[in-house]
Design an enzyme around this catalytic site. Structure first.
Site, mmCIF file in Angstrom:
data_model
loop_
_atom_site.group_PDB
_atom_site.id
_atom_site.type_symbol
_atom_site.label_atom_id
_atom_site.label_comp_id
_atom_site.label_asym_id
_atom_site.label_seq_id
_atom_site.Cartn_x
_atom_site.Cartn_y
_atom_site.Cartn_z
ATOM 1 N N ARG A 38 0.831 -1.218 0.000
ATOM 2 C CA ARG A 38 0.000 0.000 0.000
ATOM 3 C C ARG A 38 0.860 1.260 0.000
ATOM 4 O O ARG A 38 0.456 2.281 -0.566
ATOM 5 C CB ARG A 38 -0.939 -0.003 1.201
ATOM 6 C CG ARG A 38 -2.065 -0.991 0.988
ATOM 7 C CD ARG A 38 -3.035 -0.986 2.114
ATOM 8 N NE ARG A 38 -4.175 -1.808 1.772
ATOM 9 C CZ ARG A 38 -5.013 -2.329 2.657
ATOM 10 N NH1 ARG A 38 -4.835 -2.105 3.940
ATOM 11 N NH2 ARG A 38 -6.017 -3.053 2.277
ATOM 12 N N LYS A 235 -21.143 -17.016 -0.936
ATOM 13 C CA LYS A 235 -22.601 -16.877 -0.840
ATOM 14 C C LYS A 235 -23.242 -16.052 -1.947
ATOM 15 O O LYS A 235 -22.720 -15.005 -2.327
ATOM 16 C CB LYS A 235 -22.956 -16.221 0.488
ATOM 17 C CG LYS A 235 -22.720 -17.135 1.657
ATOM 18 C CD LYS A 235 -23.190 -16.462 2.908
ATOM 19 C CE LYS A 235 -23.178 -17.432 4.075
ATOM 20 N NZ LYS A 235 -23.476 -16.740 5.311
ATOM 21 N N GLY A 388 -9.705 -8.351 -2.434
ATOM 22 C CA GLY A 388 -9.980 -9.512 -1.593
ATOM 23 C C GLY A 388 -9.267 -10.772 -2.042
ATOM 24 O O GLY A 388 -8.134 -10.725 -2.517
HETATM 25 P P1 AMP Z 1 -16.211 -14.379 -0.526
HETATM 26 O O1 AMP Z 1 -15.588 -13.645 0.621
HETATM 27 O O2 AMP Z 1 -17.705 -14.302 -0.564
HETATM 28 O O3 AMP Z 1 -15.582 -14.019 -1.855
HETATM 29 O O4 AMP Z 1 -15.955 -15.913 -0.273
HETATM 30 C C1 AMP Z 1 -14.656 -16.435 -0.185
HETATM 31 C C2 AMP Z 1 -14.742 -17.737 0.534
HETATM 32 O O5 AMP Z 1 -15.597 -18.628 -0.171
HETATM 33 C C3 AMP Z 1 -13.417 -18.431 0.653
HETATM 34 O O6 AMP Z 1 -13.057 -18.449 2.007
HETATM 35 C C4 AMP Z 1 -13.676 -19.824 0.119
HETATM 36 O O7 AMP Z 1 -13.121 -20.823 0.918
HETATM 37 C C5 AMP Z 1 -15.191 -19.922 0.141
HETATM 38 N N1 AMP Z 1 -15.665 -20.911 -0.831
HETATM 39 C C6 AMP Z 1 -15.473 -20.913 -2.151
HETATM 40 N N2 AMP Z 1 -15.994 -22.018 -2.707
HETATM 41 C C7 AMP Z 1 -16.513 -22.749 -1.701
HETATM 42 C C8 AMP Z 1 -17.192 -24.006 -1.636
HETATM 43 N N3 AMP Z 1 -17.383 -24.730 -2.742
HETATM 44 N N4 AMP Z 1 -17.593 -24.443 -0.445
HETATM 45 C C9 AMP Z 1 -17.381 -23.716 0.668
HETATM 46 N N5 AMP Z 1 -16.759 -22.532 0.675
HETATM 47 C C10 AMP Z 1 -16.326 -22.036 -0.497
#
Ligand code: AMP
Length: 431
Positions: A38, A235, A388
């Site tokens: 950063r 999600k 992220g």
């Molecule tokens: P996000 O912060 O919404 O982008 O989600 C990222 C997280 O989603 C990561 O920690 C991944 O481990 C989780 N993730 C991705 N694919 C899967 C899956 N098939 N089952 C469970 N968790 C998942």
């Protein structure tokens, strides 16, 4: 279009620059910077201002030091209220303990180590103020000469910063004649240093924010086509805002990660123990119908790597996404899906990617995410990775220089992709 530092005359002027120096520090000492990206990201703007003979007053937050006002080291209202709720005989000791902790916080969350490192990187002194709007900062800002650089202490030592308190914003503004925002990571917050201060000074963007707006704004407003969005992560509920905004703009939407199983289930498939949001099944159906009605390609995984438990060492099998056996859960996209997604990415002219394709924290289930990163690095297109996890994946794999733009803001880039107005951007003057 927002004005940038190149649209104003900064020569001989005092310029207040909001940067994002919220760098990770070694937890024990609080003095060793463990990732200086950063700071490096802010250098072009700082160097430009120094070269153009501005007197540069930098400000940033660091961590979450909510319990202390640095200038006087007294406890804030919340902390005081907690102590006052204690029995009278315990209050003196509790006050002392809280002040002691506050002192440690001040030390650990001071920006002084950043000033020292920045000084090495710039090859010139960076004057560190002991406070933010106190006498030390005031005196140092008043004496600052063109070409010199100073850094104010952690803005969040004042609760007024996050409250966007007008008097605090005015005090910051009083140091300078021009305000520059180059902290994209906090642009989705209306704080005194990101938004409020622009009420009192001409306000322009630095090079970092300019680049974010050019790439992400360009993709959203006027993309080179085909325009493909790849969305992954856990999600549907956390990505639905992005899906809804992008569905009106893209030619193809690729869905991977944990949220793909809610779509697969909505199509009548069996997803076993996979991540599933039962209450989002209707939304998933509606989204797919909307995509169809708009004539855009909506790509879901066709196969998945299923595991018999949620661990790196689980037994695995590759199965069609809608045929996951009972007791098994989808952890990554399968090899056929990797090919399908890569093919679509290869033919794209603009790609925006946010969110991993699987549980990439487990090396055995990182393959799909790596494959997408690889496809993006190989593609001849404008490639944009929203902050992220996906940004970290691309950087760790060493593909960063093959990506057109990696956003520096996690939350800010999500809100931008959702089509929301970012207060830190809205506050800047239009061209
Ligand atoms: P996000 O912060 O919404 O982008 O989600 C990222 C997280 O989603 C990561 O920690 C991944 O481990 C989780 N993730 C991705 N694919 C899967 C899956 N098939 N089952 C469970 N968790 C998942």
């Amino acid at each position: 279009m927002k004005k940038t530092i190149e649209d104003v005359n900064v020569q001989g002027k005092k310029v207040l620059v909001r940067v994002d120096f919220n760098v990770p520090m070694d937890k024990e000492t609080g003095t060793k910077i463990t990732d200086e990206n950063r700071i490096l990201g802010a250098l072009p703007t700082i160097k430009y201002l120094v070269d153009h003979k501005a007197a540069v007053i930098l400000c940033s937050h660091m961590g979450k030091p909510h319990n202390v006002f640095n200038d006087t080291l007294k406890l804030n209202k919340k902390e005081k209220a907690k102590i006052e709720a204690l029995p009278a005989e315990e209050q003196a000791a509790a006050t002392e303990a809280a002040l002691e902790k506050a002192k440690k916080d001040v030390k650990k969350l001071s920006l002084a180590p950043v000033a020292a490192r920045l000084s090495e990187l710039l090859g010139q002194e960076v004057i560190m103020a002991k406070d933010v709007i106190g006498p030390d900062a005031q005196a140092k800002a008043a004496a600052l000469q063109p070409g010199q650089v100073m850094l104010l202490e952690n803005l969040r030592f004042h609760a007024e910063e996050e409250k966007n308190d007008p008097a605090f914003a005015k005090a910051l503004a009083s140091y300078a004649e021009i305000y520059v925002n180059d902290a994209f990571g906090t642009a989705h917050r209306a704080h005194a240093s990101t938004a409020g201060v622009a009420d009192y000074l001409p306000a322009v963007s630095g090079f970092l924010i300019e680049k974010e707006l050019k790439f992400m704004g360009g993709a959203l407003e006027n993309p080179q086509r085909p325009f493909v969005a790849i969305l992954g992560g856990a999600k549907v509920s956390s990505k639905i805002g992005v899906i809804e905004n992008l569905i009106d703009k893209v030619d193809a939407l690729i869905i991977g990660g944990g949220m793909a199983y809610t779509f697969a289930k909505a199509m009548g498939g069996n997803v076993g123990n996979s991540l599933l949001e039962e209450d989002k099944l209707d939304l998933a159906r509606e989204t797919m119908e909307k995509a169809k009605a708009k004539g855009i390609k909506f790509l879901l995984p066709i196969d998945t790597v299923a595991a018999d438990n949620f661990s790196n060492d689980a037994n695995t099998q590759v199965v069609p996404i809608g045929a996951i056996p009972e007791g098994w859960e989808g952890m990554d996209i399968g090899p056929e899906t990797e090919k399908l997604f890569a093919e679509t990415i290869k033919n794209a002219k603009t790609v925006v990617w946010n969110g991993p394709m699987g549980v990439f924290e487990f090396p055995n289930f990182a393959k799909g995410t790596i494959a997408v990163a690889q496809a993006l690095a190989d593609a001849d297109c404008i490639s944009i990775v929203g902050g992220g996890d996906s940004a970290a994946a691309v950087t760790q794999l060493g593909f960063a220089d093959k990506i057109s733009h990696i956003s520096t803001g996690g939350g800010a880039s999500m809100e931008f992709l959702e089509g929301k107005t970012l207060p830190g951007v809205a506050a800047l003057n239009d061209k």
